[in-house]
Design a protein around this motif. Structure first.
Motif, PDB file in Angstrom:
ATOM      1  N   ILE A 229       0.832  -1.218   0.000  1.00 58.88           N
ATOM      2  CA  ILE A 229       0.000   0.000   0.000  1.00 58.88           C
ATOM      3  C   ILE A 229       0.862   1.261   0.000  1.00 58.88           C
ATOM      4  O   ILE A 229       0.786   2.076  -0.916  1.00 58.88           O
ATOM      5  CB  ILE A 229      -0.961   0.004   1.215  1.00 58.88           C
ATOM      6  CG1 ILE A 229      -1.855  -1.229   1.200  1.00 58.88           C
ATOM      7  CG2 ILE A 229      -1.819   1.265   1.196  1.00 58.88           C
ATOM      8  CD1 ILE A 229      -2.759  -1.361   2.416  1.00 58.88           C
ATOM      9  N   PHE A 230       1.689   1.434   1.008  1.00 63.42           N
ATOM     10  CA  PHE A 230       2.462   2.671   1.154  1.00 63.42           C
ATOM     11  C   PHE A 230       3.832   2.492   0.514  1.00 63.42           C
ATOM     12  O   PHE A 230       4.853   2.348   1.197  1.00 63.42           O
ATOM     13  CB  PHE A 230       2.591   3.045   2.631  1.00 63.42           C
ATOM     14  CG  PHE A 230       1.273   3.139   3.337  1.00 63.42           C
ATOM     15  CD1 PHE A 230       0.245   3.910   2.814  1.00 63.42           C
ATOM     16  CD2 PHE A 230       1.049   2.449   4.513  1.00 63.42           C
ATOM     17  CE1 PHE A 230      -0.978   3.989   3.459  1.00 63.42           C
ATOM     18  CE2 PHE A 230      -0.164   2.526   5.165  1.00 63.42           C
ATOM     19  CZ  PHE A 230      -1.185   3.292   4.633  1.00 63.42           C
ATOM     20  N   LYS A 231       3.850   2.522  -0.804  1.00 62.30           N
ATOM     21  CA  LYS A 231       5.079   2.236  -1.545  1.00 62.30           C
ATOM     22  C   LYS A 231       5.824   3.504  -1.954  1.00 62.30           C
ATOM     23  O   LYS A 231       6.886   3.423  -2.576  1.00 62.30           O
ATOM     24  CB  LYS A 231       4.746   1.402  -2.787  1.00 62.30           C
ATOM     25  CG  LYS A 231       4.140   0.043  -2.454  1.00 62.30           C
ATOM     26  CD  LYS A 231       3.944  -0.825  -3.687  1.00 62.30           C
ATOM     27  CE  LYS A 231       2.787  -0.349  -4.535  1.00 62.30           C
ATOM     28  NZ  LYS A 231       2.502  -1.277  -5.661  1.00 62.30           N
ATOM     29  N   GLU A 232       5.287   4.681  -1.622  1.00 60.18           N
ATOM     30  CA  GLU A 232       5.902   5.929  -2.089  1.00 60.18           C
ATOM     31  C   GLU A 232       7.164   6.259  -1.292  1.00 60.18           C
ATOM     32  O   GLU A 232       7.290   5.938  -0.119  1.00 60.18           O
ATOM     33  CB  GLU A 232       4.928   7.105  -1.953  1.00 60.18           C
ATOM     34  CG  GLU A 232       3.636   6.947  -2.712  1.00 60.18           C
ATOM     35  CD  GLU A 232       2.517   6.441  -1.830  1.00 60.18           C
ATOM     36  OE1 GLU A 232       1.350   6.575  -2.233  1.00 60.18           O
ATOM     37  OE2 GLU A 232       2.811   5.910  -0.740  1.00 60.18           O
ATOM     38  N   GLU A 233       8.081   6.935  -1.976  1.00 60.77           N
ATOM     39  CA  GLU A 233       9.185   7.597  -1.297  1.00 60.77           C
ATOM     40  C   GLU A 233       8.641   8.878  -0.662  1.00 60.77           C
ATOM     41  O   GLU A 233       7.483   9.229  -0.843  1.00 60.77           O
ATOM     42  CB  GLU A 233      10.277   7.951  -2.309  1.00 60.77           C
ATOM     43  CG  GLU A 233      10.814   6.765  -3.095  1.00 60.77           C
ATOM     44  CD  GLU A 233      11.664   7.222  -4.255  1.00 60.77           C
ATOM     45  OE1 GLU A 233      12.877   6.995  -4.217  1.00 60.77           O
ATOM     46  OE2 GLU A 233      11.102   7.802  -5.197  1.00 60.77           O
ATOM     47  N   THR A 234       9.488   9.576   0.077  1.00 65.58           N
ATOM     48  CA  THR A 234       9.064  10.870   0.594  1.00 65.58           C
ATOM     49  C   THR A 234       8.885  11.836  -0.577  1.00 65.58           C
ATOM     50  O   THR A 234       9.488  11.652  -1.642  1.00 65.58           O
ATOM     51  CB  THR A 234      10.103  11.439   1.573  1.00 65.58           C
ATOM     52  OG1 THR A 234      11.305  11.718   0.848  1.00 65.58           O
ATOM     53  CG2 THR A 234      10.390  10.476   2.703  1.00 65.58           C
ATOM     54  N   PRO A 235       8.074  12.882  -0.410  1.00 64.81           N
ATOM     55  CA  PRO A 235       7.877  13.836  -1.512  1.00 64.81           C
ATOM     56  C   PRO A 235       9.173  14.410  -2.081  1.00 64.81           C
ATOM     57  O   PRO A 235       9.316  14.539  -3.296  1.00 64.81           O
ATOM     58  CB  PRO A 235       7.014  14.919  -0.864  1.00 64.81           C
ATOM     59  CG  PRO A 235       6.221  14.188   0.172  1.00 64.81           C
ATOM     60  CD  PRO A 235       7.165  13.154   0.720  1.00 64.81           C
ATOM     61  N   ILE A 236      10.124  14.727  -1.210  1.00 63.69           N
ATOM     62  CA  ILE A 236      11.394  15.273  -1.693  1.00 63.69           C
ATOM     63  C   ILE A 236      12.137  14.251  -2.542  1.00 63.69           C
ATOM     64  O   ILE A 236      12.698  14.564  -3.596  1.00 63.69           O
ATOM     65  CB  ILE A 236      12.271  15.718  -0.514  1.00 63.69           C
ATOM     66  CG1 ILE A 236      11.600  16.872   0.226  1.00 63.69           C
ATOM     67  CG2 ILE A 236      13.651  16.143  -0.997  1.00 63.69           C
ATOM     68  CD1 ILE A 236      11.444  18.116  -0.582  1.00 63.69           C
ATOM     69  N   GLN A 237      12.136  12.993  -2.092  1.00 66.08           N
ATOM     70  CA  GLN A 237      12.834  11.957  -2.839  1.00 66.08           C
ATOM     71  C   GLN A 237      12.170  11.690  -4.189  1.00 66.08           C
ATOM     72  O   GLN A 237      12.845  11.368  -5.164  1.00 66.08           O
ATOM     73  CB  GLN A 237      12.886  10.668  -2.013  1.00 66.08           C
ATOM     74  CG  GLN A 237      13.827  10.757  -0.830  1.00 66.08           C
ATOM     75  CD  GLN A 237      13.694   9.578   0.111  1.00 66.08           C
ATOM     76  OE1 GLN A 237      12.649   8.946   0.195  1.00 66.08           O
ATOM     77  NE2 GLN A 237      14.754   9.273   0.827  1.00 66.08           N
ATOM     78  N   MET A 238      10.857  11.830  -4.257  1.00 66.31           N
ATOM     79  CA  MET A 238      10.169  11.651  -5.544  1.00 66.31           C
ATOM     80  C   MET A 238      10.681  12.658  -6.568  1.00 66.31           C
ATOM     81  O   MET A 238      10.874  12.332  -7.745  1.00 66.31           O
ATOM     82  CB  MET A 238       8.660  11.820  -5.363  1.00 66.31           C
ATOM     83  CG  MET A 238       7.979  10.722  -4.562  1.00 66.31           C
ATOM     84  SD  MET A 238       6.184  10.983  -4.510  1.00 66.31           S
ATOM     85  CE  MET A 238       5.768  10.236  -2.951  1.00 66.31           C
ATOM     86  N   VAL A 239      10.908  13.883  -6.123  1.00 62.59           N
ATOM     87  CA  VAL A 239      11.423  14.903  -7.044  1.00 62.59           C
ATOM     88  C   VAL A 239      12.867  14.598  -7.412  1.00 62.59           C
ATOM     89  O   VAL A 239      13.248  14.636  -8.586  1.00 62.59           O
ATOM     90  CB  VAL A 239      11.313  16.307  -6.407  1.00 62.59           C
ATOM     91  CG1 VAL A 239      11.899  17.354  -7.345  1.00 62.59           C
ATOM     92  CG2 VAL A 239       9.859  16.634  -6.099  1.00 62.59           C
ATOM     93  N   LYS A 240      13.693  14.272  -6.426  1.00 63.91           N
ATOM     94  CA  LYS A 240      15.109  14.030  -6.691  1.00 63.91           C
ATOM     95  C   LYS A 240      15.316  12.847  -7.622  1.00 63.91           C
ATOM     96  O   LYS A 240      16.285  12.809  -8.380  1.00 63.91           O
ATOM     97  CB  LYS A 240      15.843  13.807  -5.368  1.00 63.91           C
ATOM     98  CG  LYS A 240      15.967  15.076  -4.530  1.00 63.91           C
ATOM     99  CD  LYS A 240      16.741  14.820  -3.252  1.00 63.91           C
ATOM    100  CE  LYS A 240      16.919  16.119  -2.470  1.00 63.91           C
ATOM    101  NZ  LYS A 240      17.657  15.902  -1.195  1.00 63.91           N
ATOM    102  N   HIS A 241      14.403  11.863  -7.555  1.00 62.76           N
ATOM    103  CA  HIS A 241      14.512  10.691  -8.422  1.00 62.76           C
ATOM    104  C   HIS A 241      13.655  10.831  -9.682  1.00 62.76           C
ATOM    105  O   HIS A 241      13.443   9.860 -10.400  1.00 62.76           O
ATOM    106  CB  HIS A 241      14.118   9.436  -7.651  1.00 62.76           C
ATOM    107  CG  HIS A 241      15.003   9.150  -6.487  1.00 62.76           C
ATOM    108  ND1 HIS A 241      14.603   8.411  -5.391  1.00 62.76           N
ATOM    109  CD2 HIS A 241      16.288   9.527  -6.229  1.00 62.76           C
ATOM    110  CE1 HIS A 241      15.601   8.324  -4.527  1.00 62.76           C
ATOM    111  NE2 HIS A 241      16.629   8.997  -5.010  1.00 62.76           N
ATOM    112  N   ASN A 242      13.117  12.049  -9.872  1.00 65.72           N
ATOM    113  CA  ASN A 242      12.357  12.374 -11.087  1.00 65.72           C
ATOM    114  C   ASN A 242      11.065  11.551 -11.222  1.00 65.72           C
ATOM    115  O   ASN A 242      10.635  11.239 -12.318  1.00 65.72           O
ATOM    116  CB  ASN A 242      13.228  12.183 -12.341  1.00 65.72           C
ATOM    117  CG  ASN A 242      12.727  13.027 -13.508  1.00 65.72           C
ATOM    118  OD1 ASN A 242      12.117  14.084 -13.298  1.00 65.72           O
ATOM    119  ND2 ASN A 242      12.954  12.566 -14.717  1.00 65.72           N
TER     120      ASN A 242
END
Length: 583
Positions: A229-242
């Motif tokens: 279910i909770f497979k997301e990275e943190t919001p900042i990491q989502m941006v850094k990893h594009n």
């Protein structure tokens, strides 16, 4: 972790509260895990002591103290390792919490295999390591995945769930076997062995395993949730990893469309800024603005400089339309033979000039002077920054120490033996445990409704003052041997503790200290819990219940005086604003 804190003045209706609370509840099962482990050995220790033939008062104090203290010892170890765990996982909070749950599953399984001393110590140590990771990482996870406007409430979840775990653990004492007091004149060993021989299989073998083994369910639920279910990275990491599409989908689940769009822009902007700063730090060879740029071999430079001047002049028309256009100028300090004007980022030695000015060389010197001034200001601020960090870290450490040295875990670890020493009726002892467990949970839970209205400082100061009254009442009426009144003050103590020191300390510390200092504060908490686990029974043997709680009163009084002097309100502030408060 990188945490963004923006304005929280937008209406709560723009947030999908169900999604936010659901995630916070599942992740906060880590709080339930360590809270439950704090309380579950309490009602089982008599039966486990008898199974291991720990009969004398000294043996009971020694071995139950050892088993008890290895949980906070593991928590201390886990807290100190939290930064290392974050580092080797590249701050992947999901992986950190999944590993924590695996450790918890292993530790709990070892304990329920056999009740011998070795299994109990090893299992509780591993559960303690998982608890230390939870207390350090869960608050970081919550602050990364909770909108600013809700962080106060979700920040109380760690301690609220820990209190719920205590309540459940103490309540499961109802299924434990009841031992009668040994009649005068009979051998204790023979009497207890006779009771064990006549015990049914459920009470003999299953009841204590059910009570100690319940954390298996908690770890399993969260581990499955993290995997599926909770497979997301943190919001900042989502941006850094594009992973921008993933970020947008996540935000659209948490906010309405308008707020999600604004939040998306804020996070992307902040993350890009962090990446640029990280690039500068990794290069390590930024231009030293304290040394003026020198141009040697002027005769050999004329041709190149003329070309550069022609380029500057050709750009004047463009810069008159947009005064804010900037280009990067690189000084080749290896031979100082030419001045390159470049637009791409990523060069090691660079500074900026505004091409709106006509005097290129003079303006470059002016920019360098400004940079020298800015650098000087930053250098002057460094001692102030370090002082602020030290003050905030010290306050966080003392706060966490106070949550233990005020005596809460003395009651959570050993209240069943305290109650039994003051009552001959096992049902009365269990009733006391019910009331105690429910009280700490209820009083901690209601702090959720106070924290946003009263802030952090008022609740913690008021809580500490009420805790002092409770401790004084417990000690005085224990001294005059009126246990019923002393128990009333125990409940008052739990009320005072729960509304502030219980629930508010975690969100306050998360807002107060730098992220790298949070595990240190958590470690201080568990070091003190370790001391309580080792020393409490021996203190009671040496100076009695009354003297022991007078010691708790003395420490809490000193802490209260320190809080009056040092504590400041942090509600709704960024870490930069809090830093200025303590500068």
């Amino acid at each position: 972790m990188d945490v963004i804190k923006f304005d929280s003045s937008y209406p709560i209706k723009q947030v999908n509260q169900f999604i936010v609370y659901f995630r916070a509840i599942i992740i906060s099962l880590g709080g339930l895990f360590f809270g439950y482990n704090n309380g579950c050995f309490n009602p089982t220790q008599e039966h486990i002591s008898n199974l291991n033939k720990w009969y004398s008062s000294f043996d009971i104090a020694l071995y139950t103290g050892l088993v008890t203290c290895f949980l906070p010892f593991g928590c201390l170890f886990g807290s100190l390792l939290s930064n290392f765990l974050l580092k080797i996982t590249q701050s992947n909070l999901r992986v950190c919490l999944a590993l924590t749950d695996i450790i918890g599953l292993l530790g709990t399984t070892i304990q329920i295999i056999d009740p011998n001393l070795g299994n109990l110590i090893l299992g509780r140590f591993l559960n303690g390591v998982a608890g230390g990771f939870n207390t350090s990482i869960v608050p970081i996870y919550l602050i990364n995945f909770t909108p600013v406007i809700m962080r106060g409430k979700t920040g109380t979840f760690v301690q609220s769930f820990a209190s719920l775990g205590l309540f459940i653990g103490l309540s499961l004492g109802a299924i434990q076997p009841r031992y009668s007091k040994v009649p005068k004149g009979e051998s204790k060993e023979e009497f207890i062995q006779s009771e064990i021989d006549n015990m049914d299989s459920f009470h003999l073998n299953l009841a204590w395993r059910i009570t100690i083994g319940l954390p298996l369910l908690l770890c399993f639920i969260r581990l499955i949730s993290l995997i599926f279910i909770f497979k997301e990275e943190t919001p900042i990491q989502m941006v850094k990893h594009n992973h921008l599409r993933t970020l947008r989908r996540y935000l659209e689940k948490c906010y309405d469309k308008e707020r999600a769009g604004l939040r998306f822009k804020e996070i992307v902007s902040y993350a890009n800024q962090q990446v640029e700063e990280a690039d500068k730090l990794s290069e390590g060879d930024e231009i030293d603005v304290n040394v003026p740029i020198q141009f040697s071999d002027q005769a050999n430079n004329d041709q190149q400089k003329n070309k550069n001047n022609e380029y500057l002049i050709s750009m004047q028309n463009h810069t008159q339309q947009n005064q804010d256009n900037k280009y990067q100028v690189q000084n080749d300090t290896s031979n100082h033979e030419h001045l390159d004007i470049k637009q791409p980022k990523g060069e090691k030695e660079k500074f900026e000039i505004n091409l709106a000015s006509s005097g290129g060389s003079n303006h470059s010197e002016e920019v360098i002077d400004n940079q020298k001034l800015d650098n000087s200001k930053k250098q002057n601020k460094l001692p102030q920054i370090y002082k602020s960090q030290r003050r905030r870290k010290m306050l966080g450490v003392v706060l966490q120490m106070t949550t233990q040295l005020s005596g809460l875990n003395a009651l959570m670890f050993f209240s069943s033996s305290i109650f039994k020493a003051n009552s001959d009726n096992p049902d009365t002892v269990q009733l006391y445990l019910y009331i105690q467990g429910f009280s700490i949970f209820f009083f901690t839970f209601i702090s959720i409704f106070f924290i946003e209205n009263f802030g952090r400082k008022k609740l913690i100061l008021g809580s500490t003052f009420l805790t002092l009254i409770g401790l004084l009442g417990i000690a005085v009426f224990a001294l005059v041997n009126v246990f019923v009144v002393s128990f009333v003050f125990i409940i008052f103590f739990l009320f005072g503790f729960g509304i502030g020191l219980g629930a508010v300390v975690w969100p306050f510390c998360t807002e107060l200290v730098n992220k790298e200092d949070l595990p240190i504060c958590s470690a201080a908490r568990w070091l003190c819990a370790l001391l309580i686990g080792i020393c409490f029974r021996f203190l009671v043997l040496a100076i009695g219940i009354s003297g022991t709680f007078f010691l708790f009163f003395g420490f809490t009084l000193l802490a209260f005086i320190y809080f009056l002097k040092e504590m400041k309100e942090t509600k709704g502030m960024t870490i930069e604003q809090v830093d200025q408060l303590y500068g």
